[in-house]
Each structure stands twice: as structure tokens, then as C-alpha cells.
Write a protein that holds these residues in place. Structure first.
Motif, PDB file in Angstrom:
ATOM      1  N   GLU A 122       0.816  -1.223   0.000  1.00 43.17           N
ATOM      2  CA  GLU A 122       0.000   0.000   0.000  1.00 43.17           C
ATOM      3  C   GLU A 122       0.852   1.275   0.000  1.00 43.17           C
ATOM      4  O   GLU A 122       0.371   2.339  -0.337  1.00 43.17           O
ATOM      5  CB  GLU A 122      -1.018   0.005   1.158  1.00 43.17           C
ATOM      6  CG  GLU A 122      -0.427   0.230   2.522  1.00 43.17           C
ATOM      7  CD  GLU A 122      -1.505   0.293   3.610  1.00 43.17           C
ATOM      8  OE1 GLU A 122      -2.656  -0.111   3.350  1.00 43.17           O
ATOM      9  OE2 GLU A 122      -1.179   0.753   4.716  1.00 43.17           O
ATOM     10  N   ASN A 123       2.117   1.162   0.375  1.00 41.12           N
ATOM     11  CA  ASN A 123       2.992   2.339   0.306  1.00 41.12           C
ATOM     12  C   ASN A 123       3.908   2.320  -0.921  1.00 41.12           C
ATOM     13  O   ASN A 123       4.986   2.904  -0.917  1.00 41.12           O
ATOM     14  CB  ASN A 123       3.823   2.457   1.580  1.00 41.12           C
ATOM     15  CG  ASN A 123       2.961   2.873   2.761  1.00 41.12           C
ATOM     16  OD1 ASN A 123       1.858   3.393   2.569  1.00 41.12           O
ATOM     17  ND2 ASN A 123       3.447   2.636   3.970  1.00 41.12           N
ATOM     18  N   TRP A 157      -1.114  10.617  -5.886  1.00 44.07           N
ATOM     19  CA  TRP A 157      -1.153   9.425  -5.020  1.00 44.07           C
ATOM     20  C   TRP A 157      -0.477   9.727  -3.677  1.00 44.07           C
ATOM     21  O   TRP A 157      -1.014   9.442  -2.608  1.00 44.07           O
ATOM     22  CB  TRP A 157      -0.432   8.274  -5.744  1.00 44.07           C
ATOM     23  CG  TRP A 157      -0.166   7.064  -4.906  1.00 44.07           C
ATOM     24  CD1 TRP A 157      -1.073   6.129  -4.503  1.00 44.07           C
ATOM     25  CD2 TRP A 157       1.108   6.628  -4.388  1.00 44.07           C
ATOM     26  NE1 TRP A 157      -0.456   5.146  -3.769  1.00 44.07           N
ATOM     27  CE2 TRP A 157       0.881   5.423  -3.685  1.00 44.07           C
ATOM     28  CE3 TRP A 157       2.407   7.128  -4.455  1.00 44.07           C
ATOM     29  CZ2 TRP A 157       1.920   4.724  -3.047  1.00 44.07           C
ATOM     30  CZ3 TRP A 157       3.436   6.439  -3.830  1.00 44.07           C
ATOM     31  CH2 TRP A 157       3.174   5.249  -3.130  1.00 44.07           C
ATOM     32  N   GLU A 205      -2.350  12.278  -1.383  1.00 45.99           N
ATOM     33  CA  GLU A 205      -3.496  11.646  -0.730  1.00 45.99           C
ATOM     34  C   GLU A 205      -3.082  10.818   0.478  1.00 45.99           C
ATOM     35  O   GLU A 205      -3.865  10.569   1.379  1.00 45.99           O
ATOM     36  CB  GLU A 205      -4.264  10.749  -1.727  1.00 45.99           C
ATOM     37  CG  GLU A 205      -5.256  11.536  -2.541  1.00 45.99           C
ATOM     38  CD  GLU A 205      -6.025  10.669  -3.524  1.00 45.99           C
ATOM     39  OE1 GLU A 205      -6.176   9.458  -3.278  1.00 45.99           O
ATOM     40  OE2 GLU A 205      -6.457  11.235  -4.543  1.00 45.99           O
ATOM     41  N   LYS A 206      -1.835  10.392   0.485  1.00 44.19           N
ATOM     42  CA  LYS A 206      -1.347   9.607   1.612  1.00 44.19           C
ATOM     43  C   LYS A 206      -0.640  10.491   2.639  1.00 44.19           C
ATOM     44  O   LYS A 206       0.075  10.001   3.511  1.00 44.19           O
ATOM     45  CB  LYS A 206      -0.395   8.528   1.121  1.00 44.19           C
ATOM     46  CG  LYS A 206      -1.133   7.407   0.416  1.00 44.19           C
ATOM     47  CD  LYS A 206      -0.185   6.307  -0.006  1.00 44.19           C
ATOM     48  CE  LYS A 206      -0.945   5.050  -0.338  1.00 44.19           C
ATOM     49  NZ  LYS A 206      -1.573   4.402   0.843  1.00 44.19           N
TER      50      LYS A 206
END
Ligand code: ADP
Ligand code: MG
Length: 729
Positions: free
Chosen positions: A33-34, A78, A81-82
């Protein structure tokens, strides 16, 4: 103060486990996910950009600036957003660690405000102020620059608030200043050469991928004990310390149950690995107390190496959350096992065939034998280079010590493969090739798949062992960048496969059939490479003598081992495979010698300081107590009784006084040796001087102080002892 050791020990032994933060999701739900992986790319890039990018990655095509803008925009979205605020080019300079320089995404917007910016230009190339990274003279700080350039084949990832972009690091003239550049070049060279050889066996192979599965060994030490040991803090190795009465004799640590504190650390580490897309698979205790291992599922070589580099830094960070320090040094403790990083290596085709795996029919087995024999041949011809590729000041303490592979490269193949090779070597072409309508091969190797299932006689003492469908290079040390041994191996095998094709073609041009030509070349290789095959005990003294007779490289001095990089045959091999040119090889050797010098220099300084400022003062204090005691005995008793009652103390004082004297003299001599070595300007000569004249003192001084440790009052010994460092509660 004498309390420091006890304070640290007490704190360490009262330490409770810090419980791991395990997400309540399945690994499959948060794996990667990272990472800006294909799933994220699909979501954040347009269809067109996604298609072009993945095509470029899969086929090694270059990416232009304009196009990079689209990728950068998706990546930024991306990352934002994290909650990411910074980005960095992440690279692997020649000092065995990774480097990064973080920049914020923000730029001034011209209106007095700020906007989040990240263009294709910033993604593709940067010029870090990298003048302090070792370059072996390739890049003088005042005249030339170093650039980092995006490696799209390894996906970007997030650590904390930073987007990390894997990059190569090169001089403005194009020379490699890192491990990644030549590693990628070597993977490409091997791809080309192996595809050519595959054409003899298959029509549909157009890509061969190199795979690497590393196994990372490490030690954990309690944070407070670590801090109370200047040698561990500054060199990651105990320069002093007598063996503990119990260490690994009982083999009770190996595969034993993992202590709770450690288990909690491992759980957190694995979660972090999974988020970063590192496919961690096994964890267990290793042979030595406090020693552990983590191994992932194998991956493409460049990616696997990035993951290993990343793992090492993640490990250090997570360990601190759990009040541990990770030791990646190859030999942190004398007298017990050191840590390696086994590199499991194999090559596979785009059609899903592992080229080092035996097949189901005779043709497949000829392919198998072809790749195995060429690999052995490459290892034989370049055994000195392979050793140089893993040689370092720190790994030298491990290689040749009794648990590790010796400082001699040989290969172990196992009985089955040996029998097959012996059979081929001793057969005539008529024996093995029967001519009917079609030339068919009767190599007597049809049963390999069944036989190999039984290939369990794994020889743990071999530095380069065949393990059924891959080779396991066991000599790399725990702190090594796998890129170094992998690029040497890939290039040597690529070069060897080129030679093989040439030899086969020569015979075919002389009118021989393809099979006969392959058979004849392999047969000559099997004969020629025989000296590298050794299935006996690699740790025995007989092997050292035997290896010398066989003409294998037996050099023990690390600075001299590096000479293997500059031998004419090595220079030619690296040039022909386009992996490294002579200028790069020379520069890299300078860096190697320089790093060697610095490592020994630091150890010598720390040991000098420990001896004179930590140990001797305490020993003298103890000596005074003893002297005081005998004076009082003398006052109390008559001469005869005094003589008898003070005998032990007097003999102890004599031993202690002698050792104090020896330590002081040797520390002085070591300082002198360093000064002499420092006057030498040539890096190679200087490294040799450090090896020959400084290192021996390090060991001798240690020996004396370890003797003192057993004589001096336990209450006042200033450093945590082995039994305290090594047994985690
Ligand atoms: P051992 O400790 O017995 O050597 P491990 O299970 O600890 O075995 O490690 C095996 C390693 O080999 C793992 O990292 C695994 O991913 C790797 N490996 C397995 N198959 C291959 C292959 N075909 N190519 C490369 N590496 C492989
Ligand atoms: Mg292994």
C-alpha cells in the motif's frame, strides 16, 4: 563510573516487550500500500500513460521528459493523498548505505502563496549536492557533477512523509558512482547472452530475468547495553569482550522459540515490509544467541536488491521503537557465529522456465546442464573476482573464521550433478549421442528431476552451492550491498555464455551438428572447471592446502583481494559485457581501499580510546586495591604467614601489571603504525599498510584486555560483558 554497566544491564533486563501494532487487516489487503505499484499506477495514471509506462518498464525502453510529466503528476496525487509532503531521490552510493535528500513538494506560486509541485523534470533527474559521496576521483568537487536519474523498473515508495524514488547515481560523464547502475547493466548483459543460448533450445524465449532471494542475518542488542559500549556504537562490533561461559555450544538458540520482545519487533518489521511491498517470508533464530534472520520470497534481482537496502534501513528504525539496536556487522562478537547475507540466484525465461531447473525430457536436461556448467565455468574463471566482490574490512572477520565459508570460492554441486558431469566428461560422443533419423541425445540424465528431489545433502560449508534450482552464494556479508556480488556474478556468467555461443558456432561452422557442438564444448568446460568443484568440508585446513594446489585464489588480505578487479581478464570481461569500463573499475577500487582504511582507522582509534581511558584506569584502580591489601597483610602477619597469604594477590598483581604494560605499549605501537600508514598517499599501498601493520595490533590488544576481564573485579568492569549483551530475556 562503575555503576554505568550495572545500570545498563539492570535497565535492559527489566525491559518489557513493546507490543506490535498489527493492522486488523489481512496482509493481502495492505501488501504494497505504500508503493506506487501497478495497482496505484492504474488508478492515478491515464490509460494511455499506464500502458506506455508499463511497456517501457517491461521492455527496458527509455522514457522522455514530456511523458515523465504525466507520471509525476499521478505519482504526486497518489502521494499527497497519503499525506506525503516531501520527495527524495533514493540512491545507493559506494559506501554500503542508501542516501537521500528530502525536498518539500511546495513551490512559490508567484502570488505570495505556495502550491504542491512535482514535475517530470524533478522525477527524472536531480543533482544532489553529493560531493561528499565516494567517487574514487571520478568527480572532483569543483569541476564535475553527479546526477541521480529515475529507475522506473523499481517502483517509488513512501517512508513516513516522504516519497522515495529509486534512482541511479552517475557522474556527468556517465560513469557509475553507485551499485545500481552496473547492476542494471549486468542484468541486461545476462539477459542478452542467456537469450542467445536459449535459442539453441527454444524458439519462443526473448527475455531472461535474473532472480535474487537474499537471506538477511542480524543481531539485536538492547539499546542501553549498546549505548554503554562505545565500540558497538561507533563500529557495530565489540572490539573487546571475553567469551561468555555459555554461548552457542548447546545450539539451543537455533530454531528455538523467539523471545517475546524480539517477536514483537519482528511483527512490526514484517508489517512495515508488507506495506513497502517486501515479500517477507521466513523469520527465525540463527545459530548464535541474539542472532536472527529474515528472508523474503525471491524477486527480480534489481528490485530484490532495492528491497534488501530498504529492509536494512527499516529494520534499524523499527528496532529503536522496541528499544533494540540492529547490528548488521558481519562479526559483532568474537567466538560466536557472524552474520551473512546468502544470495540465492537463478535465471528464468519469459516463458516461465527456470534455466537452472532440470527439465522433464532429455533436451530440457541438456539446457539445464548447459546453464549449470556455464555458471560453474564463470565462477571458476572469476573466483578471485567473486571473492573481491564481497570482501570488506568487516566481512574479513567472518570469512575464514570457523563458522563461515572460508576466503576461498568453490562450488558444491551435490552427488547427482557430480555424477552426471563425471559421466559426460568420461563419455565419448558416440556413447551419449545415438544417431537415428533425428540426432537424439542420450545423456543418461533423463532421471534428473526424480533424483533431484532427493538432493538433500546440502553442504553448509560451501560458499557457492547448487541447491536444486538455484545457486546460493553464501560468502556475502550481512552489511554488503547485494548489488556488488550480483553484478560480478551476472557479468561473469553473461561473458561465459557469450564465449559458449562462440565456441559452439565455431564447431558448427566446421560442420558439426548443434547437439554435437554443444556436447563437445560442455565436455571441455567440465574438464577445465574441475578445480572449482569441491564437495568436502570447506572449513578444514586440508581444503586450504588443496585449494592452493588447484590454483584457486587463496588471498587473505582484503586490500590485495581487490586487485582481482583490475586483472586484464576481469577488465576485458566487464568491458565486453558493457558493465564497467576500466576507468570505473579503477575509481571503484580506490573507493574500496579508502573505505577499508577508514574502517580500520576508526576501529584502531576506538580501541585506543577504550584501552587507555576506560580499561586501564579501572584496572589500575583494582591493582591499587590489591596492593593496599598486601600492604595490610604485611602489617598484620609475620613474614612467613604474610608470604603464604599474599601469594595469590602478588601473582595476580604481577599478571595485571604485565598486561597493563603490554596494552599500553601496544596501543602506542598501534598509533605509530597508523601514523606511518597515514603518510602513504597511494590508497592501495595505504590499505595494505593498515592491513599488515595496524590490524594485528587490534587483535593483540583485545587478547590482553580479554584476559584482564577475567582477573579484574566484576563490580568495576566498565563495559557490559558478553553474557549480558547476548542473552535476551
Ligand atoms: P535456507 O536457509 O535453507 O538456505 P531459506 O528458506 O531461508 O533457505 O532461504 C531460501 C531463499 O532462497 C529465499 O530467500 C527464497 O526466496 C530463495 N529462493 C528460492 N527459490 C529461488 C530461485 N529460484 N531463485 C532465487 N532465489 C530463490
Ligand atoms: Mg541459505
Amino acid at each position: 563510573m562503575s555503576t554505568s554497566r550495572f545500570y545498563a544491564v539492570e535497565k535492559a533486563s527489566n525491559r518489557k516487550a513493546v507490543f506490535a501494532e498489527i493492522p486488523d487487516r489481512k496482509v493481502s489487503e495492505y501488501f504494497g500500500e505504500n508503493v506506487f505499484n501497478r495497482k496505484a499506477m492504474q488508478k492515478y495514471l491515464s490509460k494511455e500513460t499506464y500502458r506506455t509506462l508499463t511497456h517501457a518498464i517491461d521492455n527496458g525502453k527509455s522514457i522522455d521528459r514530456e511523458f515523465a510529466n504525466h507520471v509525476a503528476a499521478g505519482m504526486r496525487m497518489w502521494a499527497l493523498e497519503k499525506g506525503v509532503t516531501h520527495y527524495t531521490h533514493w540512491f545507493q552510493p559506494l559506501n554500503d548505505s542508501t542516501a537521500e535528500k528530502h525536498d518539500a513538494f511546495v513551490e512559490l506560486n508567484g502570488d505570495g502563496g505556495m502550491i504542491e509541485e512535482f514535475s517530470g523534470k524533478l522525477l527524472v533527474q536531480q543533482e544532489p549536492d553529493a560531493s561528499s559521496f565516494p567517487s574514487g576521483g571520478l568527480r572532483n568537487t569543483f569541476e564535475a557533477r553527479g546526477y541521480t536519474a529515475w529507475d522506473p523498473s523499481s517502483p517509488a515508495f513512501i517512508v513516513d512523509d516522504t516519497l522515495c524514488i529509486p534512482t541511479v547515481f552517475i557522474a556527468y560523464t556517465g560513469e557509475a558512482l553507485d551499485f545500481k547502475t552496473p547492476l542494471i547493466r549486468s542484468i541486461e548483459a545476462l539477459n542478452k547472452a542467456a537469450v542467445d543460448v536459449c535459442q539453441y533450445f527454444y524458439d519462443d524465449v526473448n527475455k531472461v530475468t535474473t532472480f535474487l532471494g537474499w537471506e538477511q542475518e542480524y543481531f539485536l542488542v538492547d539499546e542501553d547495553l549498546y549505548s554503554a559500549r562505545p565500540d558497538l556504537s561507533l563500529t557495530e562490533r565489540t572490539l573487546l569482550g571475553h567469551e561468555s561461559a555459555k554461548n552457542q555450544q548447546l545450539d539451543d538458540h537455533y530454531f528455538g522459540s523467539i523471545p517475546t520482545r524480539v517477536q514483537e519487533f519482528m511483527k512490526d518489521l514484517e508489517v512495515e515490509c508488507y506495506k513497502l511491498g517486501i515479500p517477507a517470508k521466513t523469520r527465525h533464530n540463527e545459530a548464535a544467541p541474539n542472532q536472527f534472520e529474515l528472508a523474503p520470497i525471491y524477486e527480480e534481482c534489481n528490485l530484490a536488491n532495492d528491497h534488501n537496502q530498504l529492509l536494512m534501513s527499516v529494520m534499524k528504525r523499527i528496532a529503536r521503537h522496541h528499544n533494540f539496536r540492529v547490528l548488521l556487522h558481519e562479526k559483532p562478537f568474537n567466538g560466536i557465529n557472524g552474520s551473512g547475507k546468502h544470495c540465492n540466484w537463478s535465471i528464468g525465461t519469459n516463458t516461465g522456465i527456470n534455466l537452472l531447473s532440470p527439465g522433464k525430457n532429455r533436451e530440457e536436461n541438456l539446457r539445464f546442464i548447459t546453464f549449470v556448467v556455464n555458471t560453474i565455468m564463470a565462477v571458476y574463471k572469476h573466483n578471485a573476482l567473486l571473492k573481491a566482490s564481497i570482501a570488506s574490512a568487516t566481512n574479513a572477520y567472518r570469512l575464514g573464521a570457523n563458522e563461515a565459508p572460508p576466503a576461498i570460492i568453490s562450488t558444491f554441486l551435490g552427488t547427482q550433478i557430480n555424477e552426471i558431469l563425471d559421466h559426460l566428461e568420461n563419455s565419448s560422443i558416440e556413447d551419449v549421442i545415438e544417431v537415428d533419423e533425428k540426432i537424439r541425445l542420450h545423456l543418461g540424465v533423463g532421471q534428473i528431476p526424480e533424483l533431484l528431489l532427493d538432493n538433500t545433502d546440502r553442504n553448509r560449508t560451501s560458499p557457492f552451492a547448487f541447491t536444486g534450482n538455484r545457486f546460493e552464494f553464501r560468502a556475502p556479508g550481512s552489511s554488503t550491498n547485494c548489488g556488488s556480488p550480483m553484478l560480478a556474478l551476472n557479468s561473469a556468467v553473461a561473458y561465459q555464455l557469450q564465449e559458449f555461443c562462440k565456441a559452439v558456432e565455431t564447431l558448427r561452422n566446421a560442420g558439426k551438428s548443434k547437439e554435437v557442438a554443444i556436447f563437445e564444448v560442455l565436455k571441455s568446460y567440465i574438464k577445465e572447471s574441475k578445480p572449482i568443484r569441491f564437495d568436502g568440508n570447506g572449513y578444514s585446513d586440508e581444503w586450504k592446502a588443496e585449494a592452493k594446489r588447484r590454483g584457486l585464489d587463496c588471498e587473505n588480505s582484503v586490500p590485495l583481494q581487490y586487485d582481482a578487479y583490475l586483472k586484464p581478464e576481469t577488465v576485458k570481461m566487464f568491458a565486453d559485457t558493457h558493465v564497467l569500463n576500466q576507468k570505473e573499475l579503477e575509481a571503484r577500487n580506490e573507493v574500496k581501499w579508502e573505505v577499508y582504511i577508514k574502517k580500520v582507522q576508526i576501529e584502531a582509534r576506538v580501541l585506543g580510546d577504550l584501552s587507555l581511558n576506560h580499561i586501564i584506569p579501572v584496572v589500575i584502580r583494582y591493582q591499587s586495591v590489591l596492593l593496599d591489601n598486601i600492604t595490610k597483610l604485611k602489617e598484620t602477619f609475620n613474614e612467613e604467614e604474610y608470604q603464604e597469604l599474599s601469594l595469590e594477590q602478588r601473582s595476580l598483581i604481577r599478571k595485571i601489571a604485565r598486561l597493563i604494560c603490554d596494552v599500553s605499549k601496544k596501543v602506542d605501537a598501534m598509533i605509530e603504525a597508523r601514523k606511518r600508514a597515514n603518510r602513504i598517499t597511494d590508497y592501495r599501498e595505504k590499505a595494505i599498510a593498515y592491513h599488515d601493520t595496524v590490524v594485528p595490533y587490534i587483535e593483540e590488544i583485545r587478547g590482553h584486555i580479554d584476559d584482564l576481564e577475567l582477573m579484574v573485579d566484576n563490580q568495576i568492569w566498565p563495559l557490559p560483558k558478553y553474557r549480558e549483551l547476548l542473552f535476551m530475556r
